[in-house]
Design a protein around this motif. Structure first.
Motif, PDB file in Angstrom:
ATOM      1  N   LEU A   6      11.517  -5.351   5.050  1.00  0.00           N
ATOM      2  CA  LEU A   6      11.620  -4.645   3.805  1.00  0.00           C
ATOM      3  C   LEU A   6      11.399  -3.068   3.820  1.00  0.00           C
ATOM      4  O   LEU A   6      10.493  -2.689   4.732  1.00  0.00           O
ATOM      5  CB  LEU A   6      10.415  -5.457   2.791  1.00  0.00           C
ATOM      6  N   TYR A   7      12.291  -2.559   3.122  1.00  0.00           N
ATOM      7  CA  TYR A   7      11.916  -1.035   2.987  1.00  0.00           C
ATOM      8  C   TYR A   7      11.612  -0.613   1.534  1.00  0.00           C
ATOM      9  O   TYR A   7      12.100  -1.029   0.595  1.00  0.00           O
ATOM     10  CB  TYR A   7      13.288  -0.285   3.479  1.00  0.00           C
ATOM     11  N   PHE A   8      10.749   0.352   1.446  1.00  0.00           N
ATOM     12  CA  PHE A   8      10.290   0.892   0.185  1.00  0.00           C
ATOM     13  C   PHE A   8      10.554   2.284  -0.116  1.00  0.00           C
ATOM     14  O   PHE A   8      10.313   3.066   1.082  1.00  0.00           O
ATOM     15  CB  PHE A   8       9.088   0.461  -0.177  1.00  0.00           C
ATOM     16  N   ALA A  56       3.134  -2.801   6.746  1.00  0.00           N
ATOM     17  CA  ALA A  56       2.519  -3.854   6.351  1.00  0.00           C
ATOM     18  C   ALA A  56       3.205  -5.081   7.015  1.00  0.00           C
ATOM     19  O   ALA A  56       4.524  -5.478   7.100  1.00  0.00           O
ATOM     20  CB  ALA A  56       2.509  -3.931   4.682  1.00  0.00           C
ATOM     21  N   ASP A  58       3.245  -9.362   6.916  1.00  0.00           N
ATOM     22  CA  ASP A  58       2.858 -10.543   5.947  1.00  0.00           C
ATOM     23  C   ASP A  58       1.950  -9.910   4.659  1.00  0.00           C
ATOM     24  O   ASP A  58       1.156 -10.638   4.425  1.00  0.00           O
ATOM     25  CB  ASP A  58       2.330 -11.727   6.650  1.00  0.00           C
ATOM     26  N   GLN A  59       2.373  -8.899   4.238  1.00  0.00           N
ATOM     27  CA  GLN A  59       1.701  -8.151   2.862  1.00  0.00           C
ATOM     28  C   GLN A  59       0.300  -7.664   3.364  1.00  0.00           C
ATOM     29  O   GLN A  59      -0.313  -7.438   2.204  1.00  0.00           O
ATOM     30  CB  GLN A  59       1.873  -9.008   1.887  1.00  0.00           C
ATOM     31  N   ASP A  60       0.007  -7.274   4.307  1.00  0.00           N
ATOM     32  CA  ASP A  60      -1.335  -6.826   4.697  1.00  0.00           C
ATOM     33  C   ASP A  60      -0.896  -5.477   5.384  1.00  0.00           C
ATOM     34  O   ASP A  60      -0.128  -5.510   6.310  1.00  0.00           O
ATOM     35  CB  ASP A  60      -2.102  -7.703   5.542  1.00  0.00           C
ATOM     36  N   LEU A  61      -1.722  -4.417   5.112  1.00  0.00           N
ATOM     37  CA  LEU A  61      -1.608  -3.050   5.744  1.00  0.00           C
ATOM     38  C   LEU A  61      -1.772  -3.360   7.162  1.00  0.00           C
ATOM     39  O   LEU A  61      -2.974  -3.907   7.776  1.00  0.00           O
ATOM     40  CB  LEU A  61      -2.504  -1.763   5.394  1.00  0.00           C
ATOM     41  N   GLU A  73       7.211 -11.473   7.834  1.00  0.00           N
ATOM     42  CA  GLU A  73       7.647 -10.272   6.771  1.00  0.00           C
ATOM     43  C   GLU A  73       6.998  -9.029   7.381  1.00  0.00           C
ATOM     44  O   GLU A  73       5.737  -8.768   7.437  1.00  0.00           O
ATOM     45  CB  GLU A  73       7.157 -10.540   5.157  1.00  0.00           C
ATOM     46  N   ALA A  75       7.121  -4.880   6.246  1.00  0.00           N
ATOM     47  CA  ALA A  75       7.764  -3.965   5.236  1.00  0.00           C
ATOM     48  C   ALA A  75       7.333  -2.375   5.975  1.00  0.00           C
ATOM     49  O   ALA A  75       6.310  -2.125   6.411  1.00  0.00           O
ATOM     50  CB  ALA A  75       6.848  -4.098   4.087  1.00  0.00           C
ATOM     51  N   PHE A  77       7.145   1.660   4.677  1.00  0.00           N
ATOM     52  CA  PHE A  77       7.081   2.610   3.665  1.00  0.00           C
ATOM     53  C   PHE A  77       6.389   3.745   3.803  1.00  0.00           C
ATOM     54  O   PHE A  77       5.512   3.936   4.859  1.00  0.00           O
ATOM     55  CB  PHE A  77       6.642   1.679   2.123  1.00  0.00           C
ATOM     56  N   PRO A  79       3.345   6.774   2.616  1.00  0.00           N
ATOM     57  CA  PRO A  79       2.095   6.539   2.166  1.00  0.00           C
ATOM     58  C   PRO A  79       2.101   6.463   0.657  1.00  0.00           C
ATOM     59  O   PRO A  79       3.141   6.742  -0.048  1.00  0.00           O
ATOM     60  CB  PRO A  79       1.033   7.915   2.301  1.00  0.00           C
ATOM     61  N   MET A  80       1.304   5.363   0.316  1.00  0.00           N
ATOM     62  CA  MET A  80       1.160   5.095  -1.202  1.00  0.00           C
ATOM     63  C   MET A  80       0.905   6.142  -2.111  1.00  0.00           C
ATOM     64  O   MET A  80      -0.090   6.880  -1.782  1.00  0.00           O
ATOM     65  CB  MET A  80       0.574   3.722  -1.372  1.00  0.00           C
TER      66      MET A  80
ATOM     67  N   GLU B  50       7.952   2.618  -8.294  1.00  0.00           N
ATOM     68  CA  GLU B  50       8.426   1.172  -7.229  1.00  0.00           C
ATOM     69  C   GLU B  50       7.079   0.660  -6.722  1.00  0.00           C
ATOM     70  O   GLU B  50       6.238   1.035  -6.381  1.00  0.00           O
ATOM     71  CB  GLU B  50       9.251   1.714  -6.014  1.00  0.00           C
ATOM     72  N   PHE B 121       2.183   1.137  -4.115  1.00  0.00           N
ATOM     73  CA  PHE B 121       3.094   2.045  -5.381  1.00  0.00           C
ATOM     74  C   PHE B 121       3.593   3.049  -4.943  1.00  0.00           C
ATOM     75  O   PHE B 121       2.958   3.889  -4.124  1.00  0.00           O
ATOM     76  CB  PHE B 121       2.007   2.317  -6.529  1.00  0.00           C
ATOM     77  N   TRP B 122       4.964   3.631  -5.349  1.00  0.00           N
ATOM     78  CA  TRP B 122       5.304   4.932  -4.948  1.00  0.00           C
ATOM     79  C   TRP B 122       5.995   5.382  -6.468  1.00  0.00           C
ATOM     80  O   TRP B 122       6.784   4.843  -6.920  1.00  0.00           O
ATOM     81  CB  TRP B 122       6.647   4.608  -3.891  1.00  0.00           C
TER      82      TRP B 122
END
Lengths: 83, 147
Positions: A6-8, A56, A58-61, A73, A75, A77, A79-80, B50, B121-122
């Protein structure tokens, strides 16, 4: 091994898709990144500076040296920026 | 504890009133509401947030769980929106309740610090034809070291 990738945010925009499925033998995140960079220019551009990216599993950093064993999984992205 | 990730606006006053209602053991409730700021140049027209469905809820839960172990809290509420917002719109809220105010204040700040840089979140800002992803600030990362 089949991975859901996944890419965000701008990583998604630069690569041009939100997710994809990939068959890979990469053992670590860093190996997966090298494999992706070798595919096409847009990946090489998105992953040019991994210090600007977060990952991340499996949805953990996690981090780029982490093993992909048992992972389903991944991902990528920037920095949040919540709150 | 309640964690909510949603696109639609929420009713801050109703949430704040309902939070920890009837809990006579809790003497302090702290609430914080985050609002979309117009930006330093004032030309930001809208913002799109997002997020990473699944991980977002998991990350917020983890942050709230950690707050519950660090402070003596009776309840925790986190609501965070995603999608399109205008300047002045609400983005998120946190509420904490404790026996005495110190726990509620500190836990609310902790939640804010962590969900700024540890929840997926972004933000992207739009002004006319221009748009730009909001860059994470070093000071937001530095803020975590005090905990």
């Amino acid at each position: 091994m089949a991975l859901e990738i996944l890419y965000f945010a701008w990583v998604r925009e630069r690569i041009g898709l939100p997710k994809e499925r990939l068959e890979t033998n990469a053992k670590t995140v860093a190996e997966l990144v090298e494999e992706l960079k070798a595919r096409e220019e847009r990946y090489a551009v998105a992953f040019a500076d991994i210090s600007a990216l977060r990952v991340a599993l499996d949805q953990d950093l996690s981090d780029f040296s982490a093993s992909l064993e048992g992972v389903r999984e991944v991902a990528f992205f920037p920095p949040m920026t919540g709150g | 504890m309640r964690i909510v990730v949603q696109e639609q606006p929420f009713d801050f006053a109703a949430e704040a009133t309902a939070f920890a209602k009837g809990r006579t053991d809790l003497g302090a409730v702290v609430t914080f509401q985050g609002i979309v700021r117009a930006g330093d140049t004032g030309d930001m027209e809208r913002m799109v947030i997002e997020h990473y469905p699944g991980m977002t809820e998991k990350a917020l839960q983890k942050i709230a769980d950690e707050a519950l172990t660090r402070w003596n809290l009776g309840d925790v509420l986190v609501i965070h929106r995603f999608g399109e917002m205008q300047a002045g719109d609400q983005i998120m809220m946190v509420a904490t309740a404790s026996r005495h105010r110190k726990d509620a204040f500190e836990a609310a700040e902790y939640l804010m610090d962590y969900l700024k840089s540890r929840a997926p979140f972004w933000k992207k800002e739009y002004a006319g034809e221009k748009s730009a992803w909001v860059a994470a600030k070093d000071e937001d990362e530095d803020a975590l070291t005090r905990w």
